[in-house]
Motif scaffolding. Structure first.
Motif, PDB file in Angstrom:
ATOM      1  N   SER A 291      12.175  44.070 -40.121  1.00  0.00           N
ATOM      2  CA  SER A 291      13.569  44.779 -39.754  1.00  0.00           C
ATOM      3  C   SER A 291      13.900  44.225 -38.511  1.00  0.00           C
ATOM      4  CB  SER A 291      13.252  46.327 -39.933  1.00  0.00           C
ATOM      5  OG  SER A 291      12.229  46.519 -38.776  1.00  0.00           O
ATOM      6  N   TRP A 292      15.257  44.871 -38.230  1.00  0.00           N
ATOM      7  CA  TRP A 292      15.622  44.521 -36.777  1.00  0.00           C
ATOM      8  C   TRP A 292      14.865  45.370 -35.698  1.00  0.00           C
ATOM      9  CZ3 TRP A 292      20.392  45.993 -39.840  1.00  0.00           C
ATOM     10  CH2 TRP A 292      21.147  44.936 -40.210  1.00  0.00           C
ATOM     11  N   ARG A 293      14.371  46.503 -35.863  1.00  0.00           N
ATOM     12  CA  ARG A 293      13.642  47.149 -34.849  1.00  0.00           C
ATOM     13  C   ARG A 293      12.270  46.451 -34.657  1.00  0.00           C
ATOM     14  NH1 ARG A 293      12.500  52.509 -37.712  1.00  0.00           N
ATOM     15  NH2 ARG A 293      11.192  52.882 -35.726  1.00  0.00           N
ATOM     16  N   GLY A 294      11.707  46.111 -35.823  1.00  0.00           N
ATOM     17  CA  GLY A 294      10.514  45.084 -35.664  1.00  0.00           C
ATOM     18  C   GLY A 294      10.775  44.011 -34.774  1.00  0.00           C
ATOM     19  N   ALA A 295      11.875  43.470 -35.019  1.00  0.00           N
ATOM     20  CA  ALA A 295      12.125  42.216 -33.842  1.00  0.00           C
ATOM     21  C   ALA A 295      12.293  42.564 -32.711  1.00  0.00           C
ATOM     22  CB  ALA A 295      13.595  41.583 -34.630  1.00  0.00           C
ATOM     23  N   ILE A 296      12.830  43.760 -32.363  1.00  0.00           N
ATOM     24  CA  ILE A 296      13.040  44.258 -30.870  1.00  0.00           C
ATOM     25  C   ILE A 296      11.845  44.066 -30.413  1.00  0.00           C
ATOM     26  CG2 ILE A 296      13.586  46.132 -29.687  1.00  0.00           C
ATOM     27  CD1 ILE A 296      15.927  46.785 -31.330  1.00  0.00           C
ATOM     28  N   ASP A 297      10.624  44.806 -30.952  1.00  0.00           N
ATOM     29  CA  ASP A 297       9.459  44.878 -30.481  1.00  0.00           C
ATOM     30  C   ASP A 297       8.762  43.654 -30.055  1.00  0.00           C
ATOM     31  OD1 ASP A 297       9.812  47.563 -30.710  1.00  0.00           O
ATOM     32  OD2 ASP A 297       8.566  47.605 -32.528  1.00  0.00           O
ATOM     33  N   HIS A 298       9.364  42.528 -30.447  1.00  0.00           N
ATOM     34  CA  HIS A 298       8.718  41.328 -30.500  1.00  0.00           C
ATOM     35  C   HIS A 298       9.388  40.144 -29.783  1.00  0.00           C
ATOM     36  CE1 HIS A 298       5.814  43.106 -33.227  1.00  0.00           C
ATOM     37  NE2 HIS A 298       4.902  42.415 -32.679  1.00  0.00           N
ATOM     38  N   LEU A 299      10.467  40.764 -29.180  1.00  0.00           N
ATOM     39  CA  LEU A 299      11.603  39.678 -28.568  1.00  0.00           C
ATOM     40  C   LEU A 299      10.865  39.116 -27.223  1.00  0.00           C
ATOM     41  CD1 LEU A 299      15.052  41.666 -28.461  1.00  0.00           C
ATOM     42  CD2 LEU A 299      14.270  39.515 -29.791  1.00  0.00           C
ATOM     43  N   ASP A 300      10.084  39.747 -26.506  1.00  0.00           N
ATOM     44  CA  ASP A 300       9.055  39.083 -25.466  1.00  0.00           C
ATOM     45  C   ASP A 300       8.341  38.125 -25.869  1.00  0.00           C
ATOM     46  OD1 ASP A 300      10.627  40.838 -23.702  1.00  0.00           O
ATOM     47  OD2 ASP A 300       9.038  42.141 -23.730  1.00  0.00           O
ATOM     48  N   TYR A 301       7.786  38.225 -27.190  1.00  0.00           N
ATOM     49  CA  TYR A 301       7.054  37.011 -27.535  1.00  0.00           C
ATOM     50  C   TYR A 301       7.931  35.570 -27.718  1.00  0.00           C
ATOM     51  CZ  TYR A 301       4.964  34.293 -31.844  1.00  0.00           C
ATOM     52  OH  TYR A 301       4.756  33.108 -32.630  1.00  0.00           O
ATOM     53  N   ILE A 302       9.030  35.822 -28.357  1.00  0.00           N
ATOM     54  CA  ILE A 302      10.046  34.570 -28.277  1.00  0.00           C
ATOM     55  C   ILE A 302      10.541  34.308 -26.873  1.00  0.00           C
ATOM     56  CG2 ILE A 302      12.302  34.002 -29.089  1.00  0.00           C
ATOM     57  CD1 ILE A 302      11.988  36.042 -31.176  1.00  0.00           C
ATOM     58  N   LYS A 303      10.763  35.170 -26.053  1.00  0.00           N
ATOM     59  CA  LYS A 303      11.380  34.820 -24.585  1.00  0.00           C
ATOM     60  C   LYS A 303      10.351  34.359 -23.872  1.00  0.00           C
ATOM     61  CE  LYS A 303      14.072  35.497 -20.935  1.00  0.00           C
ATOM     62  NZ  LYS A 303      15.510  34.980 -20.737  1.00  0.00           N
ATOM     63  N   GLN A 304       9.098  34.553 -24.119  1.00  0.00           N
ATOM     64  CA  GLN A 304       8.039  34.041 -23.178  1.00  0.00           C
ATOM     65  C   GLN A 304       7.655  32.640 -23.661  1.00  0.00           C
ATOM     66  OE1 GLN A 304       4.679  36.827 -23.491  1.00  0.00           O
ATOM     67  NE2 GLN A 304       5.956  38.357 -22.042  1.00  0.00           N
ATOM     68  N   MET A 305       8.093  32.192 -24.942  1.00  0.00           N
ATOM     69  CA  MET A 305       7.945  30.980 -25.409  1.00  0.00           C
ATOM     70  C   MET A 305       8.885  29.816 -24.583  1.00  0.00           C
ATOM     71  SD  MET A 305       7.312  29.796 -29.242  1.00  0.00           S
ATOM     72  CE  MET A 305       7.774  31.375 -29.902  1.00  0.00           C
ATOM     73  N   GLY A 306      10.058  30.524 -24.215  1.00  0.00           N
ATOM     74  CA  GLY A 306      11.061  29.807 -23.545  1.00  0.00           C
ATOM     75  C   GLY A 306      12.284  29.765 -24.221  1.00  0.00           C
ATOM     76  N   PHE A 307      12.364  30.432 -25.524  1.00  0.00           N
ATOM     77  CA  PHE A 307      13.632  30.678 -26.178  1.00  0.00           C
ATOM     78  C   PHE A 307      14.494  31.610 -25.607  1.00  0.00           C
ATOM     79  CE2 PHE A 307      10.665  28.608 -28.810  1.00  0.00           C
ATOM     80  CZ  PHE A 307      11.268  27.367 -29.451  1.00  0.00           C
ATOM     81  N   ASP A 308      15.861  31.414 -25.572  1.00  0.00           N
ATOM     82  CA  ASP A 308      16.902  32.284 -25.114  1.00  0.00           C
ATOM     83  C   ASP A 308      17.891  32.473 -25.971  1.00  0.00           C
ATOM     84  OD1 ASP A 308      17.778  29.641 -24.428  1.00  0.00           O
ATOM     85  OD2 ASP A 308      17.550  29.773 -22.404  1.00  0.00           O
TER      86      ASP A 308
END
Length: 565
Positions: free
Chosen positions: A94-111
């Motif tokens: 879900s979108w709520r689930g995605a919010i909880d793991h945005l830092d996982y994406i961000k810390q990989m360098g994706f913006d």
């Protein structure tokens, strides 16, 4: 009150004509000043729309919303939640689930994050599964409740923007679906009496669709654009995008989607099935960055679409990339040829393309190839190409799913491991790309150049200040001998993938060997100064040019703060 004079109200006998005139001038100026302040405040409080140049600097992480993250499940519980890809059903992402793991994406360098289509799909199971992927729209005016509410989507957009990340929404306008039975002979839907003909919103009438005919000849462009995808079991009702009323409806709709959810960019699906005339108007009305899926290996065919949208997914290169690195017999020359063609034929060269190795429509490269060195070389490609890098969720975890639906794995089962070799490699490559942009103002507009390596099974890519050495030799020794003057004589250069320092030769060229056939991405050691998060153990030395911020950007935030006080 007699004799009282209320502000902004005329008052007879209260002042002389001169004072009245002066008062009107003062009022006008005050009104003008308030207008300026309100305008400035609106700009301060409203995020500035991402421009094409903004997108050029980004790296995109593609998620299948239903498979990326679960809401209200901690990382200890989530991996136990089953998701059978073969069932072709919703798994709960879900979108709520995605919010909880945005830092996982961000810390990989994706913006930037590209999510699945957001609108309601047909419900229930069909012979081809459920619409968990989002590409079977039935009502474009409501969001897919399996992914969450409209507020959840708005919250995802806000959470991305708080992290200086951009939101890309996948969009399909070519077709809509219904679960009503189709009478192929009559070329119509069989609908209950007093019900809409198709149960599709807003195109509930057969007049909104092209006459029924299934595509049989994909070389006939008229047939491709005006006949239907799918089959009699599950027909994709082809929307009549030549009808002015239909076009107006779609244009208004996409404006609302962009506005309501603060969307920064659109990924346009099934682009070649809709006329370029439609796309030219649609992309203009959308008012945000657009990148289209034109599934073709032909740069000439693809180039037409680069004239009517900002960018295209680089499918012609992908069709050459996969076989080039699939084995030591792969044709690297074919790969360099198609890149050169795209640089010459596309409206913005290869700069405005989305460069990728994996996506949700194709078997993962890790499924096609078991040699780790071949996979590593191919995975570097999107980051050193002229275009915008795109990574598909799970690629950073080394997932091996085959053709759809097998490659729609649940990412929560990986526990979002941020120490995997692939995760760390993508993190370094994203960081290196950002550093290259800073070191060379023209990095993003300098075409990649292929250099002679004087060895077999190798290619060298020069995009200053970055030199990339790739090989399809597999897990065996590979050697590159690049004699071009690229660096200063005897300059120290570092491989950002291993953080090992090498020295350029007396001419500024590079001769290097990789015992295991792994890729190398070199940059001058001096460019990494001031960036301790990339290769901190490299004993970097020398001066790195000071990064400058324009006076406008430096002044913008303080001005907003002052106005808000």
């Amino acid at each position: 009150m007699p004799g009282a004079c209320f502000r902004f109200s005329p008052c007879s006998g209260a002042s002389s004509p001169a004072r009245k005139s002066k008062h009107r001038i003062s009022m006008s100026w005050r009104f003008f000043s308030y207008s300026l302040i309100l305008t400035a405040l609106s700009h301060c409080l409203t995020p500035l729309a991402a421009t094409v140049d903004d997108w050029r600097t980004r790296s995109i992480y593609q998620i299948v919303t239903d498979r990326f993250a679960l809401a209200d499940k901690d990382d200890g519980i989530a991996p136990t939640v089953p998701c059978d890809t073969a069932a072709r059903d919703y798994c709960g992402g879900s979108w709520r689930g995605a919010i909880d793991h945005l830092d996982y994406i961000k810390q990989m360098g994706f913006d930037a994050v590209w999510i699945s289509p957001v609108y309601s799909n047909i419900e229930g199971m069909t012979p081809y599964g459920a619409g968990y992927h989002g590409y079977w729209p039935q009502n474009i005016y409501t969001v897919n409740q399996h992914f969450g509410s409209a507020d959840d989507l708005k919250n995802l957009s806000s959470a991305l923007h708080e992290r200086d990340m951009l939101l890309m929404v996948d969009v399909v306008v070519n077709h809509m679906l219904t679960t009503l039975p189709l009478n192929v002979t009559a070329s119509s839907f069989v609908a209950p009496q007093n019900n809409s003909a198709t149960e599709m919103t807003p195109f509930a009438d057969m007049d909104d669709l092209h006459p029924l005919c299934f595509i049989t000849d994909y070389n006939n462009q008229t047939e491709v654009e005006q006949c239907w995808l799918g089959d009699a079991t599950l027909p994709y009702a082809d929307v009549d995008t030549e009808d002015l009323s239909v076009v107006g409806t779609l244009n208004s709709w996409i404006q609302d989607v962009v506005s309501n959810f603060s969307v920064d960019g659109l990924r346009l699906g099934t682009v070649k099935f809709v006329s370029t005339d439609f796309w030219q108007d649609f992309t203009r009305e959308a008012g945000v960055f657009t990148i289209g899926e034109v599934m073709s290996n032909d740069t000439d065919y693809t180039s037409d679409y680069t004239q009517v949208m900002n960018a295209v997914l680089d499918y012609p290169t992908w069709y050459a990339l996969v076989p080039a690195f699939q084995s030591p017999e792969g044709n690297l020359s074919a790969l360099t040829t198609v890149v050169t063609q795209s640089q010459q034929r596309y409206a913005s060269g290869a700069f405005m393309t989305g460069s990728f190795l994996d996506n949700r429509d194709q078997a993962r490269f890790n499924h096609l190839v078991s040699d780790a060195a071949l996979v590593a070389n191919a995975a570097v490609w999107p980051f050193v190409h002229d275009g915008i890098p795109i990574i598909y969720n799970g690629q950073e975890q080394g997932l091996t799913g085959g053709y759809p639906p097998a490659n729609h794995e649940a990412i929560w089962k990986t526990r979002y491991n941020n120490e995997s070799a692939e995760y760390l490699a993508f993190k370094n490559l994203n960081r290196a790309r950002k550093i290259a942009m800073t070191a060379n103002t023209y990095f993003l507009t300098t075409p990649m150049e292929f250099l002679e390596t004087n060895t077999n099974n190798t290619i060298a890519i020069w995009k200053p200040p970055m030199l990339t050495l790739l090989t399809n030799a597999g897990s065996t020794s590979a050697r590159w001998n690049v004699t071009h003057k690229l660096f200063k004589p005897h300059q120290h250069i570092v491989d950002v993938l291993t953080c090992r320092v090498h020295v350029a030769d007396e001419r500024g060229g590079v001769t290097v060997e990789s015992a295991a056939g792994l890729p190398k991405v070199f940059m001058p050691v001096t460019t990494l100064e001031g960036s301790p998060d990339l290769c901190p153990a490299s004993s970097l030395s020398g001066e790195l040019g000071t990064r400058r911020t324009s006076w406008w950007a430096a002044a913008y935030v303080p001005i907003c703060v002052i106005l808000l006080l």
